[in-house]
Design a protein around this motif. Structure first.
Motif, mmCIF file in Angstrom:
data_model
loop_
_atom_site.group_PDB
_atom_site.id
_atom_site.type_symbol
_atom_site.label_atom_id
_atom_site.label_comp_id
_atom_site.label_asym_id
_atom_site.label_seq_id
_atom_site.Cartn_x
_atom_site.Cartn_y
_atom_site.Cartn_z
ATOM 1 N N PHE A 5 5.650 -1.718 5.023
ATOM 2 C CA PHE A 5 4.442 -2.034 4.274
ATOM 3 C C PHE A 5 3.264 -1.516 5.096
ATOM 4 O O PHE A 5 2.686 -2.225 5.909
ATOM 5 C CB PHE A 5 4.344 -3.536 4.023
ATOM 6 N N THR A 6 2.931 -0.244 4.894
ATOM 7 C CA THR A 6 1.933 0.429 5.714
ATOM 8 C C THR A 6 0.523 0.243 5.156
ATOM 9 O O THR A 6 0.335 -0.290 4.066
ATOM 10 C CB THR A 6 2.246 1.931 5.798
ATOM 11 N N LYS A 7 -0.434 0.732 5.902
ATOM 12 C CA LYS A 7 -1.835 0.656 5.506
ATOM 13 C C LYS A 7 -2.083 1.389 4.189
ATOM 14 O O LYS A 7 -2.896 0.961 3.369
ATOM 15 C CB LYS A 7 -2.698 1.258 6.626
ATOM 16 N N GLN A 8 -1.364 2.490 3.942
ATOM 17 C CA GLN A 8 -1.538 3.257 2.706
ATOM 18 C C GLN A 8 -1.053 2.483 1.492
ATOM 19 O O GLN A 8 -1.425 2.803 0.371
ATOM 20 C CB GLN A 8 -0.786 4.598 2.781
ATOM 21 N N GLU A 9 -0.253 1.453 1.691
ATOM 22 C CA GLU A 9 0.269 0.656 0.583
ATOM 23 C C GLU A 9 -0.577 -0.576 0.288
ATOM 24 O O GLU A 9 -0.233 -1.355 -0.592
ATOM 25 C CB GLU A 9 1.703 0.220 0.891
ATOM 26 N N ARG A 10 -1.660 -0.755 1.001
ATOM 27 C CA ARG A 10 -2.539 -1.910 0.791
ATOM 28 C C ARG A 10 -3.793 -1.470 0.047
ATOM 29 O O ARG A 10 -4.315 -0.391 0.281
ATOM 30 C CB ARG A 10 -2.943 -2.523 2.130
ATOM 31 N N ILE A 11 -4.276 -2.322 -0.809
ATOM 32 C CA ILE A 11 -5.535 -2.041 -1.507
ATOM 33 C C ILE A 11 -6.661 -2.583 -0.639
ATOM 34 O O ILE A 11 -6.767 -3.790 -0.412
ATOM 35 C CB ILE A 11 -5.565 -2.685 -2.903
ATOM 36 N N CYS A 12 -7.491 -1.680 -0.146
ATOM 37 C CA CYS A 12 -8.610 -2.057 0.715
ATOM 38 C C CYS A 12 -9.949 -1.687 0.087
ATOM 39 O O CYS A 12 -10.983 -2.236 0.454
ATOM 40 C CB CYS A 12 -8.484 -1.380 2.074
ATOM 41 N N SER A 13 -9.939 -0.776 -0.849
ATOM 42 C CA SER A 13 -11.162 -0.261 -1.434
ATOM 43 C C SER A 13 -11.738 -1.238 -2.459
ATOM 44 O O SER A 13 -11.035 -1.712 -3.352
ATOM 45 C CB SER A 13 -10.851 1.084 -2.112
ATOM 46 N N LEU A 14 -13.027 -1.506 -2.328
ATOM 47 C CA LEU A 14 -13.708 -2.378 -3.278
ATOM 48 C C LEU A 14 -13.688 -1.771 -4.678
ATOM 49 O O LEU A 14 -13.604 -2.486 -5.674
ATOM 50 C CB LEU A 14 -15.147 -2.628 -2.815
ATOM 51 N N LYS A 15 -13.721 -0.452 -4.748
ATOM 52 C CA LYS A 15 -13.662 0.257 -6.025
ATOM 53 C C LYS A 15 -12.326 -0.018 -6.735
ATOM 54 O O LYS A 15 -12.302 -0.295 -7.937
ATOM 55 C CB LYS A 15 -13.836 1.752 -5.767
ATOM 56 N N GLU A 16 -11.224 0.027 -5.993
ATOM 57 C CA GLU A 16 -9.912 -0.245 -6.573
ATOM 58 C C GLU A 16 -9.772 -1.715 -6.976
ATOM 59 O O GLU A 16 -9.176 -2.038 -8.001
ATOM 60 C CB GLU A 16 -8.800 0.139 -5.600
ATOM 61 N N ILE A 17 -10.322 -2.602 -6.176
ATOM 62 C CA ILE A 17 -10.266 -4.034 -6.490
ATOM 63 C C ILE A 17 -11.036 -4.327 -7.766
ATOM 64 O O ILE A 17 -10.556 -5.048 -8.656
ATOM 65 C CB ILE A 17 -10.802 -4.875 -5.312
ATOM 66 N N ASN A 18 -12.241 -3.770 -7.888
ATOM 67 C CA ASN A 18 -13.041 -3.977 -9.097
ATOM 68 C C ASN A 18 -12.352 -3.406 -10.329
ATOM 69 O O ASN A 18 -12.411 -3.998 -11.407
ATOM 70 C CB ASN A 18 -14.432 -3.365 -8.936
ATOM 71 N N ALA A 19 -11.701 -2.259 -10.183
ATOM 72 C CA ALA A 19 -10.966 -1.667 -11.303
ATOM 73 C C ALA A 19 -9.815 -2.574 -11.730
ATOM 74 O O ALA A 19 -9.559 -2.737 -12.931
ATOM 75 C CB ALA A 19 -10.449 -0.288 -10.927
#
Length: 128
Positions: A5-19
């Motif tokens: 479960f790497t960093k690339q598999e985590r949602i960190c972007s506020l843009k992605e969270i809002n979407a």
């Protein structure tokens, strides 16, 4: 598929969270409220599914309990993420919000995560 479960598999972007919050498809599968978006692999990181785990402070005041539940959820996702079978060059962003007011056992959480990933795969396959 590697069980990491790497960093690339985590949602960190506020843009992605809002979407996810605004446009995501929602399903409820106790003890989780699940929002997910599938997209074509035109973006960088194609084929890499992403996950966001949330345990509300409203239900669990102590950080120890919130962190325990988040660890259990992430571990069960890590072990079962291969169940999220989507068409080639398609990726999913998934947000899991823990809504139960009780601390549930790992085995129960793992079975529910399996069911959720299987259900998302079936819904996406049926929609294509």
């Amino acid at each position: 598929m590697a069980q990491t479960f790497t960093k690339q598999e985590r949602i960190c972007s506020l843009k992605e969270i809002n979407a996810l919050v605004k446009d995501g498809q929602v399903l409820f599968h106790y003890p989780f409220r699940v929002s997910y978006i599938t997209s074509d692999g035109n973006n960088d990181g194609a084929g890499c599914h992403k996950l966001l785990v949330s345990v509300p402070k409203k239900n669990f005041k102590r950080a120890v309990h919130r962190n325990l539940l988040k660890r259990r959820i992430r571990e069960s996702y890590r072990k079962n993420k291969e169940l999220l079978q989507l068409p080639q060059a398609c990726r999913a962003n998934v947000m899991l919000v823990y809504v139960s007011k009780d601390i549930l056992e790992y085995t129960y959480i793992e079975t529910r995560i399996r069911e959720i990933l299987d259900k998302i795969s079936k819904v996406v396959e049926k929609g294509r």
